[in-house]
Design a protein around this motif. Structure first.
Motif, mmCIF file in Angstrom:
data_model
loop_
_atom_site.group_PDB
_atom_site.id
_atom_site.type_symbol
_atom_site.label_atom_id
_atom_site.label_comp_id
_atom_site.label_asym_id
_atom_site.label_seq_id
_atom_site.Cartn_x
_atom_site.Cartn_y
_atom_site.Cartn_z
ATOM 1 N N LEU A 277 1.084 4.053 -2.779
ATOM 2 C CA LEU A 277 0.731 5.428 -2.456
ATOM 3 C C LEU A 277 1.928 6.674 -2.784
ATOM 4 C CD1 LEU A 277 -1.213 7.256 -0.733
ATOM 5 C CD2 LEU A 277 -0.141 6.747 1.184
ATOM 6 N N CYS B 115 -4.077 12.092 -2.504
ATOM 7 C CA CYS B 115 -4.637 11.007 -1.819
ATOM 8 C C CYS B 115 -4.975 11.155 -0.628
ATOM 9 C CB CYS B 115 -3.360 9.999 -1.895
ATOM 10 S SG CYS B 115 -2.712 9.674 -3.434
ATOM 11 N N THR C 142 0.820 -1.216 0.073
ATOM 12 C CA THR C 142 0.041 0.020 0.020
ATOM 13 C C THR C 142 0.912 1.376 0.006
ATOM 14 O OG1 THR C 142 -1.659 -1.336 1.214
ATOM 15 C CG2 THR C 142 -1.923 1.192 1.144
ATOM 16 N N VAL D 175 -5.975 8.818 2.842
ATOM 17 C CA VAL D 175 -5.641 7.672 3.476
ATOM 18 C C VAL D 175 -6.671 7.396 4.771
ATOM 19 C CG1 VAL D 175 -4.241 6.117 4.995
ATOM 20 C CG2 VAL D 175 -3.320 7.584 3.092
ATOM 21 N N LEU E 294 -1.797 15.246 0.837
ATOM 22 C CA LEU E 294 -1.912 13.967 1.597
ATOM 23 C C LEU E 294 -2.842 14.111 2.849
ATOM 24 C CD1 LEU E 294 -1.388 10.786 1.875
ATOM 25 C CD2 LEU E 294 0.965 11.392 2.876
ATOM 26 N N TYR F 100 -7.039 5.307 -0.168
ATOM 27 C CA TYR F 100 -6.451 4.233 0.597
ATOM 28 C C TYR F 100 -7.246 3.990 1.786
ATOM 29 C CZ TYR F 100 -2.953 4.413 -3.154
ATOM 30 O OH TYR F 100 -2.376 4.589 -4.393
ATOM 31 N N LYS G 296 -7.279 9.863 -5.319
ATOM 32 C CA LYS G 296 -7.123 8.405 -4.611
ATOM 33 C C LYS G 296 -7.415 8.049 -3.212
ATOM 34 C CE LYS G 296 -5.502 5.950 -8.420
ATOM 35 N NZ LYS G 296 -4.374 5.358 -8.459
ATOM 36 N N ASP H 155 1.637 7.309 -6.527
ATOM 37 C CA ASP H 155 0.674 8.210 -6.795
ATOM 38 C C ASP H 155 1.062 9.624 -6.567
ATOM 39 O OD1 ASP H 155 -0.908 6.088 -7.967
ATOM 40 O OD2 ASP H 155 -2.139 5.843 -6.059
ATOM 41 N N LEU I 298 6.289 6.255 4.684
ATOM 42 C CA LEU I 298 5.879 6.910 3.063
ATOM 43 C C LEU I 298 7.043 7.808 2.931
ATOM 44 C CD1 LEU I 298 4.178 7.210 0.698
ATOM 45 C CD2 LEU I 298 2.631 8.929 2.072
#
Length: 244
Positions: A17, A27, A13, A29, A130, A151, A149, A20, A43
């Motif tokens: 991430l 994104c 994942t 989360v 993010l 997640y 996106k 992207d 990350l």
């Protein structure tokens, strides 16, 4: 001491991430609040390895005289967002928003913080955000539209354990034959029997006793209940005289 959480199960994942975010996609989360910092650290290592800069806008300010330092964490994070959206040196950077859910939660209504956060999310089209959201918090639709996106990590950060409560048993009362005064008062009082209604006991009879009865007209006495092996009664003098 508790061990630090392991993000190794989320390696795939985190790799997707990071890919992207490098492409410039905002994104979101969705995970337990406790996973925010561990996921960010994992990350950050992947992005730095790809020469991508990332910032963590959590409202902590090193300079106490900086703008927003006296207004609390939310106002300080808001001031950091202004810089990230408007400063030229902030271009080509990824900015993590760990408190996005708290700053824009639907449950809190439209606050002065949320009214400014949402415009900042749309202000610079080149900004790469993010965001982190706890599943228990609902984000406004305007905030969700910013992110391309999403997640979702369903693994709980901590498992709730219920401790078993042990209670002492109450001592059992000893049972006694004697009744308590309260119980004794409820018991019926025995009634005395009337001597007139009481049957007279049968007279006790000697088994060796012999009873005789006089038979009129014959001049002889007869034995009503002769005992076993008992001698016959002698003839009455009256009867012998009568025979003579």
């Amino acid at each position: 001491m508790p061990t630090s959480p392991d993000v190794a199960p989320f390696a795939t994942t985190l790799a997707d991430l990071a890919s992207d975010l490098r492409r410039g996609a905002c994104c979101l989360v969705v995970a337990d609040k406790g996973w925010t910092l561990p996921l960010y650290i994992g990350l950050k290592q992947r992005l730095q390895a790809a020469n991508t800069r990332i910032g963590y806008l959590d409202g902590r300010i090193k300079d106490k005289d900086a703008t927003g330092a006296e207004g609390g964490v939310m106002l300080a994070a808001l001031a950091q967002m202004r810089w990230a959206a408007r400063a030229p040196e902030a271009e080509d950077m990824v900015f993590a928003l760990p408190h996005l859910d708290i700053m824009t939660a639907v449950e809190g209504g439209w606050t002065s913080v949320s009214r400014e956060v949402i415009p900042l999310l749309y202000e610079n089209v080149r900004s790469v955000w993010l965001g982190f959201q706890d599943p228990s918090v609902t984000l406004p639709a305007l905030v969700e539209k910013v992110f391309i996106k999403r997640y979702v990590i369903e693994v709980p950060f901590r498992t709730l354990e219920t401790a078993v409560t042990v209670t002492a048993k109450e001592p059992q009362k000893e049972e006694s034959d004697a009744s308590t005064p309260a119980d004794a008062a409820l018991q019926p009082i025995p009634q005395a029997e009337d001597s007139a209604d009481r049957p007279e006991p049968a007279p006790r009879r000697d088994p060796n006793a012999v009873s005789y009865s006089w038979e009129p007209g014959t001049g002889r006495a007869s034995c009503d209940d002769p005992p076993t092996n008992a001698p016959e009664p002698p003839d009455s003098p009256t009867s012998s005289t009568a025979q003579d």
